[in-house]
Design a protein around this motif. Structure first.
Motif, PDB file in Angstrom:
ATOM      1  N   GLN A 277       0.854  -1.188   0.000  1.00 27.57           N
ATOM      2  CA  GLN A 277       0.000   0.000   0.000  1.00 27.57           C
ATOM      3  C   GLN A 277       0.888   1.235   0.000  1.00 27.57           C
ATOM      4  N   PRO A 278       0.396   2.373  -0.464  1.00 20.08           N
ATOM      5  CA  PRO A 278       1.175   3.616  -0.391  1.00 20.08           C
ATOM      6  C   PRO A 278       1.384   4.025   1.067  1.00 20.08           C
ATOM      7  N   ASP A 279       2.382   4.859   1.298  1.00 23.15           N
ATOM      8  CA  ASP A 279       2.671   5.315   2.663  1.00 23.15           C
ATOM      9  C   ASP A 279       1.453   5.969   3.311  1.00 23.15           C
ATOM     10  N   TYR A 280       0.696   6.739   2.522  1.00 20.72           N
ATOM     11  CA  TYR A 280      -0.447   7.446   3.106  1.00 20.72           C
ATOM     12  C   TYR A 280      -1.597   6.502   3.450  1.00 20.72           C
ATOM     13  N   ALA A 281      -1.481   5.235   3.072  1.00 20.24           N
ATOM     14  CA  ALA A 281      -2.491   4.249   3.458  1.00 20.24           C
ATOM     15  C   ALA A 281      -1.911   3.200   4.403  1.00 20.24           C
TER      16      ALA A 281
ATOM     17  N   PRO B  69      -4.646 -19.090   3.507  1.00 22.14           N
ATOM     18  CA  PRO B  69      -3.586 -19.184   2.491  1.00 22.14           C
ATOM     19  C   PRO B  69      -3.037 -17.847   2.010  1.00 22.14           C
ATOM     20  N   ALA B  70      -3.833 -16.803   1.969  1.00 22.47           N
ATOM     21  CA  ALA B  70      -3.342 -15.515   1.467  1.00 22.47           C
ATOM     22  C   ALA B  70      -2.233 -14.999   2.376  1.00 22.47           C
ATOM     23  N   PRO B  71      -1.078 -14.612   1.822  1.00 19.37           N
ATOM     24  CA  PRO B  71       0.068 -14.247   2.646  1.00 19.37           C
ATOM     25  C   PRO B  71       0.073 -12.799   3.127  1.00 19.37           C
ATOM     26  N   THR B  72      -0.600 -11.923   2.418  1.00 20.03           N
ATOM     27  CA  THR B  72      -0.555 -10.499   2.768  1.00 20.03           C
ATOM     28  C   THR B  72      -1.943  -9.887   2.654  1.00 20.03           C
ATOM     29  N   ASN B  73      -2.038  -8.664   3.129  1.00 18.02           N
ATOM     30  CA  ASN B  73      -3.284  -7.907   3.017  1.00 18.02           C
ATOM     31  C   ASN B  73      -3.599  -7.620   1.550  1.00 18.02           C
ATOM     32  N   LEU B  74      -4.856  -7.349   1.252  1.00 16.58           N
ATOM     33  CA  LEU B  74      -5.211  -6.900  -0.092  1.00 16.58           C
ATOM     34  C   LEU B  74      -4.425  -5.618  -0.400  1.00 16.58           C
ATOM     35  N   ALA B  75      -4.002  -5.485  -1.633  1.00 13.60           N
ATOM     36  CA  ALA B  75      -3.179  -4.329  -1.997  1.00 13.60           C
ATOM     37  C   ALA B  75      -4.029  -3.065  -2.129  1.00 13.60           C
ATOM     38  N   ILE B  76      -3.431  -1.957  -1.748  1.00 19.26           N
ATOM     39  CA  ILE B  76      -4.072  -0.645  -1.929  1.00 19.26           C
ATOM     40  C   ILE B  76      -3.381   0.040  -3.109  1.00 19.26           C
ATOM     41  N   PRO B  77      -4.130   0.469  -4.110  1.00 17.31           N
ATOM     42  CA  PRO B  77      -3.499   1.139  -5.247  1.00 17.31           C
ATOM     43  C   PRO B  77      -3.191   2.599  -4.903  1.00 17.31           C
ATOM     44  N   PRO B  78      -2.344   3.258  -5.675  1.00 13.53           N
ATOM     45  CA  PRO B  78      -2.185   4.698  -5.493  1.00 13.53           C
ATOM     46  C   PRO B  78      -3.502   5.398  -5.814  1.00 13.53           C
TER      47      PRO B  78
ATOM     48  N   ASN C  13      -1.814   2.726   7.602  1.00 12.82           N
ATOM     49  CA  ASN C  13      -2.403   3.044   8.902  1.00 12.82           C
ATOM     50  C   ASN C  13      -3.508   2.023   9.148  1.00 12.82           C
ATOM     51  N   GLU C  14      -4.126   2.106  10.308  1.00 11.97           N
ATOM     52  CA  GLU C  14      -5.091   1.063  10.663  1.00 11.97           C
ATOM     53  C   GLU C  14      -6.224   0.926   9.643  1.00 11.97           C
ATOM     54  N   ALA C  15      -6.741   2.042   9.177  1.00 11.87           N
ATOM     55  CA  ALA C  15      -7.850   2.007   8.223  1.00 11.87           C
ATOM     56  C   ALA C  15      -7.358   1.753   6.796  1.00 11.87           C
ATOM     57  N   ARG C  16      -6.055   1.830   6.608  1.00 11.23           N
ATOM     58  CA  ARG C  16      -5.432   1.646   5.291  1.00 11.23           C
ATOM     59  C   ARG C  16      -6.072   2.592   4.262  1.00 11.23           C
ATOM     60  N   ALA C  17      -6.142   3.855   4.651  1.00 11.11           N
ATOM     61  CA  ALA C  17      -6.868   4.804   3.828  1.00 11.11           C
ATOM     62  C   ALA C  17      -6.406   6.228   4.091  1.00 11.11           C
ATOM     63  N   ILE C  18      -6.636   7.102   3.115  1.00  8.39           N
ATOM     64  CA  ILE C  18      -6.403   8.531   3.309  1.00  8.39           C
ATOM     65  C   ILE C  18      -7.478   9.083   4.240  1.00  8.39           C
ATOM     66  N   ARG C  19      -8.698   8.763   3.932  1.00  6.58           N
ATOM     67  CA  ARG C  19      -9.825   9.128   4.802  1.00  6.58           C
ATOM     68  C   ARG C  19     -10.432   7.821   5.303  1.00  6.58           C
ATOM     69  N   PRO C  20     -10.490   7.605   6.605  1.00  8.35           N
ATOM     70  CA  PRO C  20     -10.955   6.316   7.127  1.00  8.35           C
ATOM     71  C   PRO C  20     -12.319   5.878   6.586  1.00  8.35           C
ATOM     72  N   GLU C  21     -13.145   6.822   6.216  1.00  5.13           N
ATOM     73  CA  GLU C  21     -14.473   6.456   5.712  1.00  5.13           C
ATOM     74  C   GLU C  21     -14.399   5.665   4.406  1.00  5.13           C
ATOM     75  N   PHE C  22     -13.370   5.918   3.605  1.00 10.76           N
ATOM     76  CA  PHE C  22     -13.317   5.295   2.281  1.00 10.76           C
ATOM     77  C   PHE C  22     -12.148   4.322   2.178  1.00 10.76           C
ATOM     78  N   LEU C  23     -12.481   3.055   1.978  1.00 11.64           N
ATOM     79  CA  LEU C  23     -11.458   2.057   1.671  1.00 11.64           C
ATOM     80  C   LEU C  23     -11.362   1.929   0.149  1.00 11.64           C
ATOM     81  N   VAL C  24     -10.167   2.131  -0.386  1.00  7.92           N
ATOM     82  CA  VAL C  24      -9.902   1.934  -1.813  1.00  7.92           C
ATOM     83  C   VAL C  24      -8.915   0.776  -1.899  1.00  7.92           C
TER      84      VAL C  24
END
Ligand code: FES
Length: 197
Positions: free
Chosen positions: A101-105, A169-178, A107-118
Motif C-alpha cells: 500500500q502507499p505510505d499514506y495508506a 492461504p493468502a500471505p498479505t493484506n489486499l493491496a491498496i493502489p495509489p 495506517n489502521e484504516a489503510r486509507a487517506i480518509r478512514p471512511e473510504f477504503l480503496v
C-alpha cells in the motif's frame, strides 16, 4: 468462481462502454454503483481513473477497473471504522508492515480518509476475487465474524480494511493502489495523493 462474481464482472464490462454512467445492482446486501469517466485511450494506457463517489451510500461499495484490475471503494460506516482495532490479534499483518500500500495508506484504516477504503479486489493468494461479506455474524462465516471480505477459492478472510486473517492461504493484506481525492466527491485511482494535492 461463483455466479455472483461473474455477474459483477459482466456489469463492470457493461459500465465500461459508457463515458459516464452508473450501474445499480445487488452486491451482497449493499447497493453496487459504478461511475467513472476515463477515455478509451486513457484506459488502454493505464491512465488514472476518476471515480464519482457522490452517490455512494454509507455501507455500500462500488467497483471500477484500473489497469485491468478491479478496484473497490467501500464507504465504511462509523461502526465499521471503529471496529477495526478490535480484531488486530486475529490478523496476520495488522499494521500492514509486510503488505502493499502507499505510505499514506499505511495506517489502521489503510486509507487517506478512514471512511473510504480503496482496495484492489484481488486475493493475494492466487488472484481470485474475494466476496464482500459485510454483515457481522454472516451465516457462512460464523457468529463472531465482524464483517469483511471472504475469498471462496481457498478460504482466505480479510477484514474491512483488507487486512488478512491469520491461518489462511493468502500471505498479505489486499493491496491498496495509489489514489488521491480530487475533491470530496471524486477519487482518482492511479495517482498518488501527494501529486494531486
Ligand atoms: S485465491 Fe483467494 S484463497 Fe486462494
Amino acid at each position: 468462481m461463483s455466479e455472483h462474481v461473474d455477474k459483477g464482472r459482466r456489469q463492470l464490462l457493461t459500465a465500461a462502454t459508457v463515458v459516464t454512467g452508473a450501474v445499480g445492482a445487488a452486491f451482497a446486501a449493499a447497493p453496487f454503483l459504478a461511475s467513472w469517466k476515463p477515455s478509451a485511450r486513457a484506459k488502454a494506457l493505464g491512465a488514472p481513473v476518476e471515480i464519482d463517489i457522490s452517490k455512494l451510500e454509507v455501507g455500500a461499495m462500488l467497483k471500477v477497473e484500473w489497469r485491468g484490475k478491479p478496484v473497490w471503494v467501500l464507504r465504511r460506516t462509523p461502526e465499521m471504522v471503529a471496529g477495526l482495532s478490535a480484531i488486530d490479534g486475529l490478523l496476520a499483518d495488522p499494521a500492514s508492515e509486510a503488505s502493499d500500500q502507499p505510505d499514506y495508506a499505511t495506517n489502521e484504516a489503510r486509507a487517506i480518509r478512514p471512511e473510504f477504503l480503496v482496495v484492489l479486489g484481488v486475493c493475494t493468494h492466487l488472484g481470485c476475487a474475494p466476496l464482500s461479506r459485510f454483515t457481522p455474524g454472516d451465516a457462512e462465516l460464523g457468529a463472531d465474524w465482524p464483517g469483511g471480505f471472504y475469498c471462496p477459492c481457498h478460504g482466505s478472510k480479510f477484514d474491512l480494511a483488507g487486512r488478512v486473517y491469520k491461518g489462511v492461504p493468502a500471505p498479505t493484506n489486499l493491496a491498496i493502489p495509489p489514489y488521491a481525492f480530487v475533491d470530496d466527491n471524486h477519487i482518482l485511482v492511479g495517482q498518488d495523493q501527494s501529486r494531486a494535492a
